[in-house]
Design a protein around this motif. Structure first.
Motif, PDB file in Angstrom:
ATOM      1  N   LEU A   1       0.803  -1.145  -0.030  1.00 42.88           N
ATOM      2  CA  LEU A   1       0.007   0.141  -0.060  1.00 42.88           C
ATOM      3  C   LEU A   1       0.570   1.319  -0.073  1.00 42.88           C
ATOM      4  CD1 LEU A   1      -2.902   0.675  -0.054  1.00 42.88           C
ATOM      5  CD2 LEU A   1      -2.827   0.746   2.397  1.00 42.88           C
ATOM      6  N   PHE A   2       1.926   1.043   0.588  1.00 44.50           N
ATOM      7  CA  PHE A   2       2.866   2.349   0.825  1.00 44.50           C
ATOM      8  C   PHE A   2       3.344   2.651  -0.699  1.00 44.50           C
ATOM      9  CE2 PHE A   2       3.816   1.899   5.396  1.00 44.50           C
ATOM     10  CZ  PHE A   2       3.142   2.922   5.752  1.00 44.50           C
ATOM     11  N   ALA A   3       3.974   1.504  -1.182  1.00 50.51           N
ATOM     12  CA  ALA A   3       4.247   1.598  -2.629  1.00 50.51           C
ATOM     13  C   ALA A   3       3.385   2.024  -3.717  1.00 50.51           C
ATOM     14  CB  ALA A   3       4.932   0.227  -3.154  1.00 50.51           C
ATOM     15  N   ARG A   4       2.054   1.831  -3.592  1.00 50.90           N
ATOM     16  CA  ARG A   4       0.886   2.208  -4.273  1.00 50.90           C
ATOM     17  C   ARG A   4       0.762   3.601  -4.026  1.00 50.90           C
ATOM     18  NH1 ARG A   4      -3.717   0.772  -3.786  1.00 50.90           N
ATOM     19  NH2 ARG A   4      -4.535   1.489  -5.842  1.00 50.90           N
ATOM     20  N   ALA A   5       1.008   4.022  -2.827  1.00 47.88           N
ATOM     21  CA  ALA A   5       0.529   5.446  -2.479  1.00 47.88           C
ATOM     22  C   ALA A   5       1.691   6.206  -3.208  1.00 47.88           C
ATOM     23  CB  ALA A   5       0.617   5.752  -0.956  1.00 47.88           C
ATOM     24  N   LEU A   6       3.023   6.037  -3.105  1.00 48.16           N
ATOM     25  CA  LEU A   6       4.114   6.581  -3.861  1.00 48.16           C
ATOM     26  C   LEU A   6       3.818   6.660  -5.399  1.00 48.16           C
ATOM     27  CD1 LEU A   6       5.763   6.489  -1.116  1.00 48.16           C
ATOM     28  CD2 LEU A   6       7.616   5.997  -2.595  1.00 48.16           C
TER      29      LEU A   6
ATOM     30  N   ASP B   1       8.935   1.567   7.696  1.00 44.24           N
ATOM     31  CA  ASP B   1       8.649   1.002   6.191  1.00 44.24           C
ATOM     32  C   ASP B   1       8.763   2.555   5.444  1.00 44.24           C
ATOM     33  OD1 ASP B   1       8.862  -1.559   6.890  1.00 44.24           O
ATOM     34  OD2 ASP B   1       6.794  -1.869   6.778  1.00 44.24           O
ATOM     35  N   LEU B   2       7.868   3.369   5.652  1.00 44.01           N
ATOM     36  CA  LEU B   2       7.911   4.608   4.984  1.00 44.01           C
ATOM     37  C   LEU B   2       9.004   5.487   4.937  1.00 44.01           C
ATOM     38  CD1 LEU B   2       5.941   6.192   2.981  1.00 44.01           C
ATOM     39  CD2 LEU B   2       5.438   7.720   5.134  1.00 44.01           C
ATOM     40  N   ASN B   3      10.127   5.381   6.042  1.00 45.26           N
ATOM     41  CA  ASN B   3      11.212   6.045   5.913  1.00 45.26           C
ATOM     42  C   ASN B   3      12.283   5.280   5.082  1.00 45.26           C
ATOM     43  OD1 ASN B   3      13.349   7.698   6.862  1.00 45.26           O
ATOM     44  ND2 ASN B   3      14.011   6.311   8.417  1.00 45.26           N
ATOM     45  N   GLN B   4      12.088   3.859   4.938  1.00 50.12           N
ATOM     46  CA  GLN B   4      12.890   3.162   4.162  1.00 50.12           C
ATOM     47  C   GLN B   4      12.788   3.283   2.789  1.00 50.12           C
ATOM     48  OE1 GLN B   4      12.781  -1.174   4.787  1.00 50.12           O
ATOM     49  NE2 GLN B   4      14.379  -1.446   3.404  1.00 50.12           N
ATOM     50  N   LEU B   5      11.385   3.492   2.372  1.00 50.56           N
ATOM     51  CA  LEU B   5      11.083   3.596   1.064  1.00 50.56           C
ATOM     52  C   LEU B   5      11.109   5.052   0.448  1.00 50.56           C
ATOM     53  CD1 LEU B   5       9.617   2.109  -1.382  1.00 50.56           C
ATOM     54  CD2 LEU B   5       7.383   2.866  -0.417  1.00 50.56           C
ATOM     55  N   ALA B   6      10.824   6.134   1.211  1.00 53.27           N
ATOM     56  CA  ALA B   6      10.731   7.410   0.456  1.00 53.27           C
ATOM     57  C   ALA B   6      11.667   8.458   1.630  1.00 53.27           C
ATOM     58  CB  ALA B   6       9.392   8.073   0.556  1.00 53.27           C
ATOM     59  N   GLY B   7      12.060   8.069   2.961  1.00 53.89           N
ATOM     60  CA  GLY B   7      12.276   9.336   3.353  1.00 53.89           C
ATOM     61  C   GLY B   7      11.221  10.094   4.431  1.00 53.89           C
ATOM     62  N   LEU B   8      11.701  10.252   5.682  1.00 49.65           N
ATOM     63  CA  LEU B   8      10.479  10.878   6.642  1.00 49.65           C
ATOM     64  C   LEU B   8      10.590  12.289   6.258  1.00 49.65           C
ATOM     65  CD1 LEU B   8       9.886   8.719   9.712  1.00 49.65           C
ATOM     66  CD2 LEU B   8       8.315   8.863   7.749  1.00 49.65           C
ATOM     67  N   GLY B   9       9.377  12.967   6.377  1.00 49.05           N
ATOM     68  CA  GLY B   9       9.319  14.523   6.439  1.00 49.05           C
ATOM     69  C   GLY B   9       8.946  14.883   7.685  1.00 49.05           C
ATOM     70  N   GLY B  10       8.475  13.907   8.640  1.00 48.23           N
ATOM     71  CA  GLY B  10       8.094  14.243  10.214  1.00 48.23           C
ATOM     72  C   GLY B  10       7.184  13.259  10.539  1.00 48.23           C
ATOM     73  N   SER B  11       6.842  13.325  11.788  1.00 48.45           N
ATOM     74  CA  SER B  11       5.877  12.586  12.378  1.00 48.45           C
ATOM     75  C   SER B  11       5.367  13.254  13.778  1.00 48.45           C
ATOM     76  CB  SER B  11       6.341  11.047  12.900  1.00 48.45           C
ATOM     77  OG  SER B  11       7.426  11.248  13.850  1.00 48.45           O
ATOM     78  N   LEU B  12       4.138  12.570  14.291  1.00 51.56           N
ATOM     79  CA  LEU B  12       3.806  13.213  15.427  1.00 51.56           C
ATOM     80  C   LEU B  12       2.977  11.914  16.190  1.00 51.56           C
ATOM     81  CD1 LEU B  12       0.374  13.996  15.319  1.00 51.56           C
ATOM     82  CD2 LEU B  12       1.587  15.798  13.993  1.00 51.56           C
TER      83      LEU B  12
ATOM     84  N   ALA C   1      14.094  10.791  -5.199  1.00 50.94           N
ATOM     85  CA  ALA C   1      15.185  10.446  -4.135  1.00 50.94           C
ATOM     86  C   ALA C   1      14.864   9.070  -3.565  1.00 50.94           C
ATOM     87  CB  ALA C   1      15.289  11.365  -3.133  1.00 50.94           C
ATOM     88  N   HIS C   2      13.391   8.409  -3.800  1.00 52.23           N
ATOM     89  CA  HIS C   2      13.122   7.185  -3.362  1.00 52.23           C
ATOM     90  C   HIS C   2      13.709   6.175  -3.654  1.00 52.23           C
ATOM     91  CE1 HIS C   2      10.452   7.726  -6.828  1.00 52.23           C
ATOM     92  NE2 HIS C   2      10.517   6.458  -6.786  1.00 52.23           N
ATOM     93  N   ASP C   3      13.614   5.076  -3.299  1.00 52.74           N
ATOM     94  CA  ASP C   3      14.463   3.608  -3.688  1.00 52.74           C
ATOM     95  C   ASP C   3      13.543   3.027  -4.848  1.00 52.74           C
ATOM     96  OD1 ASP C   3      15.360   1.032  -3.624  1.00 52.74           O
ATOM     97  OD2 ASP C   3      15.920   1.299  -1.622  1.00 52.74           O
ATOM     98  N   ALA C   4      13.859   3.059  -6.046  1.00 52.56           N
ATOM     99  CA  ALA C   4      13.031   2.691  -6.923  1.00 52.56           C
ATOM    100  C   ALA C   4      13.165   1.110  -7.092  1.00 52.56           C
ATOM    101  CB  ALA C   4      13.736   3.109  -8.395  1.00 52.56           C
ATOM    102  N   ASP C   5      14.249   0.570  -6.734  1.00 57.16           N
ATOM    103  CA  ASP C   5      14.165  -0.988  -6.674  1.00 57.16           C
ATOM    104  C   ASP C   5      13.310  -1.510  -5.606  1.00 57.16           C
ATOM    105  OD1 ASP C   5      16.010  -1.096  -8.669  1.00 57.16           O
ATOM    106  OD2 ASP C   5      17.788  -1.158  -7.374  1.00 57.16           O
ATOM    107  N   LEU C   6      13.563  -0.795  -4.680  1.00 51.09           N
ATOM    108  CA  LEU C   6      12.432  -1.174  -3.207  1.00 51.09           C
ATOM    109  C   LEU C   6      11.045  -0.954  -3.751  1.00 51.09           C
ATOM    110  CD1 LEU C   6      12.510  -2.387  -0.567  1.00 51.09           C
ATOM    111  CD2 LEU C   6      12.592  -0.064   0.705  1.00 51.09           C
ATOM    112  N   LEU C   7      10.936   0.260  -4.317  1.00 52.01           N
ATOM    113  CA  LEU C   7       9.071   0.470  -4.813  1.00 52.01           C
ATOM    114  C   LEU C   7       8.974  -0.605  -5.380  1.00 52.01           C
ATOM    115  CD1 LEU C   7       6.988   2.616  -5.012  1.00 52.01           C
ATOM    116  CD2 LEU C   7       8.200   3.450  -6.918  1.00 52.01           C
TER     117      LEU C   7
END
Length: 320
Positions: free
Chosen positions: A57-62, A87-98, A114-120
Motif C-alpha cells: 500500500l505504501f508503494a502504491r501510495a508513492l 517502512d515509509l522512511n526506508q522507502l521514501a524518507g520521512l518528512g516528520g511525525s507526531l 530520491a526514493h528507492d526505485a528498486d524497493l518500490l
C-alpha cells in the motif's frame, strides 16, 4: 477533512460497508484508485496490520503521488505504528511525525527521484495475487485466511451434503473455497451467488471458480450481507465473520448473517453454517428456523444445519 474541498478527494475503499459509509458522507469512492489515470498532491494512507499488504500500500501510495507530493499515514500504536513509520522512511524518507491519542501520524518528504526505485518495485508486488495450495486457488495478502484453507471452512465443507440442489448462496464467500466445494460435491446445483464485502476477495473468487462456469450460473455480488440480500435461495452456506477488521469480537454480525439467511431461504431451504463454539447463535437460529441441529464439532468450531419451516396450510372451507 471538512476544511478541504471534498469534491477533490477520491477515496479508495474495497470493503463494502466502509465504502457505503463514505458515499453517504458525499465522498467519491472507488474500489481501486489505480484505475484512474491521476496523480495526487497528497495521498492519505491507513495501512493494515498485515505487513506485506501495508508495504504494498505504501508503494502504491508513492505511485499515485504527483512529483513534489506527500504521502501521509496514520496507524494506532498497537497495530504496528513504529514498523509502518520505519517502512515509509526506508522507502521514501520521512518528512516528520507526531503521536497523539495512541496513534502515530507520519509523512514522507516531498517526493522526487530520491526514493528507492528498486524497493518500490519490490514492494509493489507484495500483495499481488498468487497461487496457493499447490495451485488450486489464487489469493493475496490481506484477504481472510489468504494463504490457507480456514479450519472452520474446512470443517463446514466436510459436512456439506451431496444432495444440495437448485439455487444457492455463499454469504461471506472470501476467495471462493466454500463455493468451490459446493460445486464440486453437488451435481444438482444450477446457480450459486457469492456475496462478499471485500472487493479484492471477490475478484479472486471470480478467478478461482472460472472452471465451474459451465456447471452452474455464478453470480458475484460485492455486497454487505448485513443489509439483506435481494433474492430467494434453496440453500445457503456461510462462514460468517465474527469480528471487525480491528479484530474486536462482533457476534452481532454473525447473528445478522443468520437472520438474513432465514429471510432469503425458501420454505424448506437449508442453511449450513460454521461458527466458533462459544458464540451465542442459538437464540437467533431457534427463532428463525424450524429445525436446528449441530452436525459436527472440532477445534473449537461447530457446524450447524438449520432448515426453514414450511408454513402449515390452514384447512379450506368445504365447497357448497
Amino acid at each position: 477533512m471538512r476544511q478541504f474541498p471534498l469534491a477533490q478527494l477520491v477515496c479508495e475503499q474495497s470493503y463494502k460497508p466502509f465504502a457505503e459509509e463514505l458515499e453517504r458522507g458525499g465522498l467519491q469512492v472507488i474500489a481501486d484508485a489505480s484505475t484512474l489515470a491521476a496523480r495526487y498532491a497528497v495521498v492519505l494512507v491507513l495501512p493494515p496490520r498485515q505487513r506485506e499488504e501495508a508495504r504494498a500500500l505504501f508503494a502504491r501510495a508513492l505511485s499515485l503521488c504527483a512529483p513534489g507530493g506527500v504521502v501521509v499515514a496514520s496507524i494506532t500504536n498497537n497495530e504496528g505504528a513504529k514498523s509502518g513509520e520505519a517502512d515509509l522512511n526506508q522507502l521514501a524518507g520521512l518528512g516528520g511525525s507526531l503521536t497523539k491519542n495512541h496513534c502515530r501520524v507520519f509523512w514522507s518528504k516531498p517526493l522526487g527521484a530520491a526514493h528507492d526505485a528498486d524497493l518500490l518495485s519490490k514492494w509493489n508486488g507484495l500483495d499481488a495475487s498468487r497461487q496457493i495450495l499447490d495451485g488450486r486457488f489464487r489469493s493475496r495478502p490481506g484477504v481472510f485466511a489468504w494463504d490457507r484453507i480456514d479450519p472452520a471452512s474446512a470443517l463446514l465443507a466436510e459436512h456439506l451434503p451431496p444432495d444440495l440442489a437448485g439455487k444457492g448462496a455463499d454469504l461471506g464467500a472470501g476467495y471462493g473455497y466454500l463455493s468451490a466445494e459446493v460445486l464440486a460435491r453437488s451435481a444438482k446445483v444450477v446457480a450459486l451467488d457469492l456475496y462478499e464485502a471485500e472487493a479484492r476477495a471477490l475478484d479472486l473468487a471470480r478467478h478461482n471458480l472460472a472452471g465451474f462456469e459451465g456447471k452452474a450460473e455464478l453470480g458475484y455480488r460485492w455486497h454487505d450481507v448485513t443489509t439483506g440480500v435481494p433474492e430467494q435461495y434453496d440453500f445457503i452456506v456461510s462462514n460468517p465473520p465474527f469480528h471487525t477488521q480491528s479484530r474486536a469480537d462482533r457476534p452481532d454480525v454473525g447473528r445478522r448473517f443468520i437472520a438474513v439467511a432465514a429471510e432469503a431461504l425458501k420454505p424448506g431451504g437449508r442453511l449450513y453454517l460454521v461458527a466458533n463454539r462459544h458464540l451465542p447463535y442459538e437464540a437467533v437460529l431457534n427463532a428463525s428456523f424450524g429445525q436446528v441441529q449441530v452436525l459436527g464439532e472440532r477445534d473449537g468450531f461447530k457446524v450447524i444445519e438449520a432448515i426453514k419451516a414450511i408454513p402449515s396450510r390452514s384447512p379450506g372451507r368445504n365447497a357448497r
